[in-house]
Design a protein around this motif. Structure first.
Motif, PDB file in Angstrom:
ATOM      1  N   GLU A   1       0.852  -1.190   0.000  1.00 24.37           N
ATOM      2  CA  GLU A   1       0.000   0.000   0.000  1.00 24.37           C
ATOM      3  C   GLU A   1       0.891   1.245   0.000  1.00 24.37           C
ATOM      4  OE1 GLU A   1      -3.135  -0.159   2.877  1.00 24.37           O
ATOM      5  OE2 GLU A   1      -3.384   2.011   2.873  1.00 24.37           O
ATOM      6  N   PRO A   2       0.589   2.218  -0.860  1.00 26.32           N
ATOM      7  CA  PRO A   2       1.435   3.416  -0.915  1.00 26.32           C
ATOM      8  C   PRO A   2       1.418   4.160   0.408  1.00 26.32           C
ATOM      9  CG  PRO A   2      -0.500   3.650  -2.318  1.00 26.32           C
ATOM     10  CD  PRO A   2      -0.492   2.254  -1.838  1.00 26.32           C
ATOM     11  N   GLU A   3       2.541   4.816   0.715  1.00 27.27           N
ATOM     12  CA  GLU A   3       2.683   5.515   1.976  1.00 27.27           C
ATOM     13  C   GLU A   3       3.212   6.919   1.747  1.00 27.27           C
ATOM     14  OE1 GLU A   3       3.756   1.812   5.015  1.00 27.27           O
ATOM     15  OE2 GLU A   3       5.309   3.200   4.372  1.00 27.27           O
ATOM     16  N   VAL A   4       2.960   7.763   2.730  1.00 30.54           N
ATOM     17  CA  VAL A   4       3.589   9.077   2.782  1.00 30.54           C
ATOM     18  C   VAL A   4       4.935   8.894   3.475  1.00 30.54           C
ATOM     19  CG1 VAL A   4       3.415  11.404   3.735  1.00 30.54           C
ATOM     20  CG2 VAL A   4       1.348  10.235   2.888  1.00 30.54           C
ATOM     21  N   THR A   5       5.989   9.392   2.878  1.00 31.61           N
ATOM     22  CA  THR A   5       7.313   9.255   3.491  1.00 31.61           C
ATOM     23  C   THR A   5       7.868  10.621   3.857  1.00 31.61           C
ATOM     24  OG1 THR A   5       8.365   9.234   1.314  1.00 31.61           O
ATOM     25  CG2 THR A   5       7.817   7.108   2.280  1.00 31.61           C
ATOM     26  N   GLN A   6       8.546  10.673   5.002  1.00 30.76           N
ATOM     27  CA  GLN A   6       9.122  11.922   5.488  1.00 30.76           C
ATOM     28  C   GLN A   6      10.601  11.734   5.796  1.00 30.76           C
ATOM     29  OE1 GLN A   6       5.362  12.872   8.304  1.00 30.76           O
ATOM     30  NE2 GLN A   6       6.900  14.501   8.283  1.00 30.76           N
ATOM     31  N   THR A   7      11.369  12.751   5.461  1.00 33.28           N
ATOM     32  CA  THR A   7      12.794  12.752   5.792  1.00 33.28           C
ATOM     33  C   THR A   7      13.211  14.126   6.296  1.00 33.28           C
ATOM     34  OG1 THR A   7      13.330  13.295   3.507  1.00 33.28           O
ATOM     35  CG2 THR A   7      13.428  10.955   4.137  1.00 33.28           C
ATOM     36  N   PRO A   8      14.180  14.186   7.224  1.00 35.44           N
ATOM     37  CA  PRO A   8      14.730  13.052   7.958  1.00 35.44           C
ATOM     38  C   PRO A   8      13.774  12.607   9.056  1.00 35.44           C
ATOM     39  CG  PRO A   8      15.658  15.082   8.797  1.00 35.44           C
ATOM     40  CD  PRO A   8      14.736  15.474   7.666  1.00 35.44           C
ATOM     41  N   SER A   9      14.108  11.527   9.737  1.00 31.95           N
ATOM     42  CA  SER A   9      13.272  11.094  10.850  1.00 31.95           C
ATOM     43  C   SER A   9      13.535  11.956  12.078  1.00 31.95           C
ATOM     44  CB  SER A   9      13.507   9.622  11.164  1.00 31.95           C
ATOM     45  OG  SER A   9      14.869   9.404  11.464  1.00 31.95           O
ATOM     46  N   HIS A  10      14.751  12.468  12.181  1.00 30.37           N
ATOM     47  CA  HIS A  10      15.113  13.338  13.306  1.00 30.37           C
ATOM     48  C   HIS A  10      16.049  14.425  12.791  1.00 30.37           C
ATOM     49  CE1 HIS A  10      16.698  13.699  17.754  1.00 30.37           C
ATOM     50  NE2 HIS A  10      15.960  14.718  17.385  1.00 30.37           N
ATOM     51  N   GLN A  11      15.731  15.665  13.117  1.00 29.63           N
ATOM     52  CA  GLN A  11      16.536  16.809  12.685  1.00 29.63           C
ATOM     53  C   GLN A  11      16.891  17.630  13.919  1.00 29.63           C
ATOM     54  OE1 GLN A  11      17.252  18.028   9.266  1.00 29.63           O
ATOM     55  NE2 GLN A  11      18.592  19.406  10.415  1.00 29.63           N
ATOM     56  N   VAL A  12      18.182  17.865  14.079  1.00 31.99           N
ATOM     57  CA  VAL A  12      18.649  18.706  15.184  1.00 31.99           C
ATOM     58  C   VAL A  12      19.234  19.976  14.587  1.00 31.99           C
ATOM     59  CG1 VAL A  12      20.142  18.859  17.201  1.00 31.99           C
ATOM     60  CG2 VAL A  12      19.151  16.648  16.554  1.00 31.99           C
ATOM     61  N   THR A  13      18.769  21.109  15.055  1.00 27.12           N
ATOM     62  CA  THR A  13      19.148  22.398  14.464  1.00 27.12           C
ATOM     63  C   THR A  13      19.402  23.422  15.563  1.00 27.12           C
ATOM     64  OG1 THR A  13      17.789  21.921  12.523  1.00 27.12           O
ATOM     65  CG2 THR A  13      18.388  24.217  12.880  1.00 27.12           C
ATOM     66  N   GLN A  14      20.352  24.306  15.306  1.00 23.80           N
ATOM     67  CA  GLN A  14      20.612  25.403  16.236  1.00 23.80           C
ATOM     68  C   GLN A  14      19.521  26.456  16.102  1.00 23.80           C
ATOM     69  OE1 GLN A  14      23.017  25.925  18.520  1.00 23.80           O
ATOM     70  NE2 GLN A  14      23.967  23.922  18.184  1.00 23.80           N
ATOM     71  N   MET A  15      19.140  27.049  17.214  1.00 28.04           N
ATOM     72  CA  MET A  15      18.160  28.126  17.208  1.00 28.04           C
ATOM     73  C   MET A  15      18.599  29.235  16.261  1.00 28.04           C
ATOM     74  SD  MET A  15      16.714  30.129  20.548  1.00 28.04           S
ATOM     75  CE  MET A  15      18.298  30.789  20.970  1.00 28.04           C
ATOM     76  N   GLY A  16      17.641  29.735  15.478  1.00 26.23           N
ATOM     77  CA  GLY A  16      17.946  30.795  14.536  1.00 26.23           C
ATOM     78  C   GLY A  16      18.279  30.296  13.141  1.00 26.23           C
ATOM     79  N   GLN A  17      18.550  29.013  13.026  1.00 27.38           N
ATOM     80  CA  GLN A  17      18.866  28.448  11.724  1.00 27.38           C
ATOM     81  C   GLN A  17      17.589  28.108  10.960  1.00 27.38           C
ATOM     82  OE1 GLN A  17      22.186  27.931  10.447  1.00 27.38           O
ATOM     83  NE2 GLN A  17      22.444  29.372  12.133  1.00 27.38           N
ATOM     84  N   GLU A  18      17.743  28.003   9.660  1.00 26.14           N
ATOM     85  CA  GLU A  18      16.650  27.577   8.802  1.00 26.14           C
ATOM     86  C   GLU A  18      16.622  26.056   8.726  1.00 26.14           C
ATOM     87  OE1 GLU A  18      15.896  29.441   4.765  1.00 26.14           O
ATOM     88  OE2 GLU A  18      16.628  27.446   4.130  1.00 26.14           O
ATOM     89  N   VAL A  19      15.428  25.502   8.647  1.00 32.74           N
ATOM     90  CA  VAL A  19      15.319  24.048   8.507  1.00 32.74           C
ATOM     91  C   VAL A  19      14.248  23.743   7.461  1.00 32.74           C
ATOM     92  CG1 VAL A  19      13.589  23.777  10.339  1.00 32.74           C
ATOM     93  CG2 VAL A  19      15.107  21.884   9.781  1.00 32.74           C
ATOM     94  N   ILE A  20      14.488  22.709   6.694  1.00 28.89           N
ATOM     95  CA  ILE A  20      13.523  22.246   5.698  1.00 28.89           C
ATOM     96  C   ILE A  20      13.181  20.801   5.989  1.00 28.89           C
ATOM     97  CG2 ILE A  20      13.088  21.787   3.259  1.00 28.89           C
ATOM     98  CD1 ILE A  20      14.999  24.057   2.569  1.00 28.89           C
TER      99      ILE A  20
END
Lengths: 121, 114
Positions: A1-20
């Protein structure tokens, strides 16, 4: 069955940085969504997207957030300048038709991905 | 504002027994949609069952059924013959008419005891 996939599973970012955060919805789906769940709190709607534009958004979805479908398969959520309170699990979802329309009417459920855990340091 | 309340943060049931998870919601609308989603430890939320408010008949999907009480704004989920694989977080969700967003409850963590 088709699924929705997300990446990454875990993202660690410094405050003030941009994240996608990235999502690949189910291929024949037309409506796309982002939700978030802060630890210990409810899952909250952020935004829905159809035909290359935002169709609905919540109060949470302010100017620091943006969404994009850069190609035929990906759907992204960008947070421009992250804050500590952006730490949460972010869920992407997709549905085939607009809820309430199409065959089966309202029976157009949203299919969710596994989520991306975003940690802001 | 539309809200969804799940008053049971945690529930447990013996394998093969029946369990009912509670959900109430607040809305002034008459036509809306209700859902139960299951989130196993693998994290992906999966639709369990759905109900249109205009339908009086309670939805049923195999071992899962709902008790939809529109006047009371109650939408409980009954799981019959509970199985170990039913262990998960269960979320009740409401979708307003004409809207795309889902409004979620806090969730109920269901444990199945062997």
């Amino acid at each position: 069955e088709p699924e929705v996939t997300q990446t990454p599973s875990h993202q660690v970012t410094q405050m003030g940085q941009e994240v996608i955060l990235r999502c690949v919805p189910i291929s024949n789906h037309l409506y796309f969504y982002w939700y978030r769940q802060i630890l210990g709190q409810k899952v909250e709607f952020l935004v829905s997207f159809y035909n290359n534009e935002i169709s609905e958004k919540s109060e949470i979805f302010d100017d620091q957030f943006s969404v994009e479908r850069p190609d035929g398969s990906n759907f992204t959520l960008k947070i421009r300048s992250t804050k500590l309170e952006d730490s949460a699990m972010y869920f992407c979802a997709s549905s085939h038709n607009r809820p309430g329309q199409g065959p089966g009417g309202s029976n157009q459920p949203q299919h969710f991905g596994d989520g991306t855990r975003l940690s802001i340091l | 504002a539309q809200t969804v309340t799940q008053s049971q943060p945690e529930m447990s049931v013996q394998e093969a027994e029946t369990v009912t998870l509670s959900c109430t919601y607040d809305t002034s609308e008459s036509d809306y949609y209700l859902f139960w989603y299951k989130q196993p430890p693998s994290r992906q939320m999966i639709l369990v069952i759905r109900q249109e408010a205009y339908k009086q008949q309670n939805a049923t999907e195999n071992r899962f059924s709902v008790n939809f009480q529109k006047a009371a704004k109650s939408f409980s989920l009954k799981i019959s013959d509970s199985q170990l694989g039913d262990a998960a977080m269960y979320f009740c969700a409401y979708r307003p008419p004409g809207a795309q967003k889902l409004v979620f409850g806090q969730g109920t963590r269901l444990t199945i005891n062997p």
